[in-house]
Each structure stands twice: as structure tokens, then as C-alpha cells.
Design an enzyme around this catalytic site. Structure first.
Site: not given
Ligand code: FAD
Length: 390
Positions: A72, A201, A292, A296, A384
């Protein structure tokens, strides 16, 4: 068991880190407490910054992203019954965003990892980390009913906001900064072609709405709601009705389709400092959360692990800890920029009861400024698509 890098969590951060390390010959073990099916179908983010899409492609994890990701060049801001386009690529030196669901990023990375035959353990339980200040930190966990100990050189805490790694850092060391919002997003994933070529938006007196997408056949739509909104009060018809009101324009209607998924997400801004304690390095949502609105969260998570993989690479190659020592400060510069941008976008677009009509007038003034001033639009665009330097 013994490894170089013990990775807790197989979200985007943990999986990308494992892959980047593998590319430079560093061993890792990934421990995930959910099942493969669960993490591959958890619907979350979908907007990749230019540099983050390039990171995945350059690391050999972007074949499908390159084929199926939708580039995009702009986004639209809607307010006072009109839409205004922000041309991201024109304002940000040609940089764009790529629409590619987090579910797809995770599926690609899981498949790559399993192809290498390297350890990725699902459904582990009772995970804890210990001896963080020693040269042999350990992760304890249970897998297939057996208690296990993983000895590591370092541990990467990629276990998200509710994980166990951050709480393992002594409270005397960790500083936390946070802001709660008194609204959330009710989001749906719908089997219908997106009604607009670019994200919309929408600022509306009834509350914010966002028209987004995950693919040419899948729309992702959100409306501002209470953080504790009860989904029982939102049958599909009511969600579509509200979306039609908030996104509607003269001569344009939103196409409706079957709702595949529906959920409420609360909003929070949160940062934990420092992102390192001894041999434990936090990355992604384990260390910081953004609302969100600025798209980011996923991008920051992948940026963190890029910095961490570079630092670990240098350490194993040369023995120098300089980049590891700089890890937290380096990541936090970008984190705080994204915190500000996400808070700013959120404040400009959502109705906040506490701000009343004065707040509403300020929002409309800000939206007019952003859509008429080259300088203001450039600031939005470069944040962005992702700043090259922070
Ligand atoms: C409902 C929702 C909607 C979102 N929508 C957006 C969006 O539209 N745009 C955007 O930019 N961001 C969005 N986000 C944020 C984005 O998805 C996160 O920033 C991203 O997933 C971060 O990745 P991560 O790997 O740091 O964490 P996570 O994706 O949370 O991954 C962490 C992993 O660790 C695992 N875990 C947790 N505890 C333990 C443990 N004790 N032992 C072993 N494993 C464990 C979890 O199961 C998970 O698989 C959203 C988040 C949520 C919750």
C-alpha cells in the site's frame, strides 16, 4: 538440554529471532506454551513497515510475503464526512507498507523452523527462568509430562505481555511506564473483499472505526467500544450497522460479508526499562505494548529481535559485548518513538468522554492540519511506514 540461546515464546518475536540466529549459525531452542494450531490462527496485526518486510525477505523468510503481501502506498483519514488521502510513499521517500497478516508471518516462520529440524517445542508448561545474573542462565519447563532444564548462554524473553520473563526481573531493577485508555476495539474478520483499496481511519462522533484488510478476500474492521464490551450485545448485524454509520460516506457503502472472527481488544501503552537483566533479554510485547492505532506492535517486536540477533552475532563472532550492552537503549529509542506515535494517532481519532466537546474540536483541528499541511502529513507518513533513524 543445553543451547546457546533459549527462546521463551513462539510469537513473531521468538520465531524471527530463532530464524535470524540460525542464518548466522547460532543455536537456539524455542519453548511455546500454546499449540501450533493456536499460534498459527491467533488473529492480530497485519501491517508491516517497509524495513520489517525487507528484513523477513532478506532473511529468507519472505517468499510468500513477497508473492501474497499487498503493498500500500497510502492510507485515508476520514472526518467530518470526507476522506483525505495521505500518500505515504510520496511523503516518506518511496517507502510503503505491506499488508500481510501476523497469522501468515507466524505460519511461514513455523514452517521454516520445522524444516530445519531444530527444536521448537509446543505446549510446554510451568516455564520459569533462573540464574539470570550468572553465565549459565536456565529455563525450567515441563514437556510431555517431564520436568526439563535448558541451560543457555542467554535467554530471550519473547513471551508477550502476560509471559513469565519480565516478572522474573527484580522489581528493584525494572521501571514500568504505562497508560490505560477507557476504550478498546471490537474487531471482526469478514469474508468479503475490502471495500476500499487502502486503509481508512475514520473519526466519528460515535467513536473511531477502521477499515483494514488481510487479503483480497478478507476484510478486517474495527469499531471503538468499551474495553470490557460484552460481545453478546454485538450480533453481526449490529456490528455492520455501526460500521456503516461510522465509515459511511455519500455515494459509498461498505460491502458486508460473513463474520469469521470477532473479538474485543483493550488498549494500553506500556514500557518496561531496561529490556535486559543479566543474561535475560526481553523483546517485543514482553517489554512494551502500544495501542494498535499506529500499527506498530508487530513491527517493534521484529525490530527488537533484529537488534538482538545482530548483537548476539557480534558477541559469538568477536567476544565483544558492546552491542549486547547497547541492546536495551538502542531498542528503547525506537520503542518510545512508536509509543508517542501510537498514543498520538489514538488521541486524534478516538472519542474520549473525559475530553468532551473541547477535545472533539481539537481532534478535528488536528485532522485538518494533518491533511492540509505538508509538514504534518510527512510526520505522520514517516512514522507510519517506519522511521529509518530514531
Ligand atoms: C488481540 C490483539 C490484536 C492486535 N492487533 C494488532 C494490530 O492490529 N496491529 C498491530 O501492529 N499490533 C496488533 N497487536 C499487537 C501485536 O500482535 C503484537 O505486538 C505482537 O504479537 C508481538 O509479538 P511478540 O512475539 O512480541 O508477542 P506475542 O505475539 O504475544 O507472542 C508471545 C508468545 O509467547 C507465548 N508465551 C506466553 N507465555 C509463555 C510462557 N510462560 N511460556 C512459553 N510461551 C509463552 C505466547 O503463547 C505467544 O505465542 C495486537 C495484539 C492483540 C493481543
Amino acid at each position: 538440554m543445553r543451547t546457546q540461546v533459549g527462546i521463551v515464546g513462539a510469537g513473531p518475536a521468538g520465531l524471527t529471532l530463532a530464524h535470524l540466529l540460525h542464518v548466522v549459525g547460532i543455536e537456539s531452542v524455542i519453548l511455546e506454551h500454546r499449540s501450533r494450531d493456536y499460534i498459527e490462527h491467533r488473529v492480530r496485526a497485519g501491517v508491516l513497515e517497509h524495513a520489517i518486510a525487507e528484513l523477513l525477505v532478506d532473511a529468507g523468510a519472505g517468499d510468500r510475503l513477497r508473492r501474497e503481501g499487498i503493498v500500500h502506498h497510502g492510507i485515508e483519514l476520514q472526518f467530518a464526512g470526507e476522506r483525505h488521502r495521505i500518500s505515504l510513499s510520496e511523503l516518506a521517500d518511496g517507502r510503503t507498507i505491506v499488508i500481510y497478516g501476523q497469522t501468515e508471518v507466524v505460519k511461514d516462520l513455523v514452517a521454516l523452523r520445522l524444516d530445519t529440524g531444530l527444536p521448537l517445542l509446543f505446549e510446554v508448561s510451568d516455564v520459569s527462568v533462573d540464574a539470570l545474573e550468572s553465565e549459565r542462565p536456565v529455563v525450567r519447563y515441563r514437556h510431555d509430562g517431564e520436568a526439563q532444564v535448558l541451560e543457555c548462554d542467554v535467554i530471550a524473553g519473547c513471551d508477550g505481555f502476560h509471559g513469565i520473563c519480565r516478572p522474573s526481573i527484580p522489581t528493584s531493577v525494572l521501571r514500568e511506564f504505562s497508560r490505560e485508555y477507557d476504550f478498546g476495539w471490537l474487531g471482526i474478520l469478514a469474508a468479503v473483499a475490502p471495500s476500499n483499496d487502502e486503509l481508512v481511519y475514520a473519526h466519528h462522533e460515535r467513536g473511531f472505526a477502521l477499515l483494514s484488510l488481510r487479503s483480497p478476500e478478507l476484510s478486517r474492521l474495527y469499531i471503538q467500544c468499551r474495553p470490557d464490551e460484552d460481545l453478546d450485545g454485538w450480533p453481526d448485524e449490529r456490528v455492520w450497522e455501526e460500521l456503516q454509520i461510522r465509515l459511511g460516506l455519500d455515494g459509498w457503502t461498505l460491502a458486508e460479508g460473513r463474520v469469521l472472527e470477532k473479538g474485543v481488544t483493550g488498549m494500553r501503552s506500556y514500557v518496561a526499562e531496561p529490556m535486559r537483566h543479566g543474561r535475560l533479554f526481553l523483546a517485543g510485547d514482553a517489554a512494551h505494548i502500544v495501542p494498535p492505532t499506529g500499527a506498530k506492535g508487530l513491527n517493534l517486536a521484529l525490530h527488537d529481535v533484529q537488534v538482538l540477533a545482530d548483537a548476539l552475532g557480534a558477541w559469538y563472532r568477536t567476544g565483544s559485548q558492546a552491542l549486547l550492552d547497547a541492546y536495551s537503549a538502542e531498542c528503547l529509542r525506537r520503542v518510545w518513538r512508536a509509543e508517542h506515535f501510537s498514543w498520538w494517532m489514538t488521541s486524534m481519532l478516538h472519542r474520549a468522554d473525559a475530553d468532551g466537546d473541547f477535545g472533539l474540536r481539537l481532534q478535528l483541528s488536528q485532522l485538518r492540519y494533518v491533511t492540509t499541511s505538508h509538514a504534518a502529513a510527512t510526520s505522520l507518513a514517516e512514522n507510519y511506514v517506519g522511521l529509518e533513524r530514531v
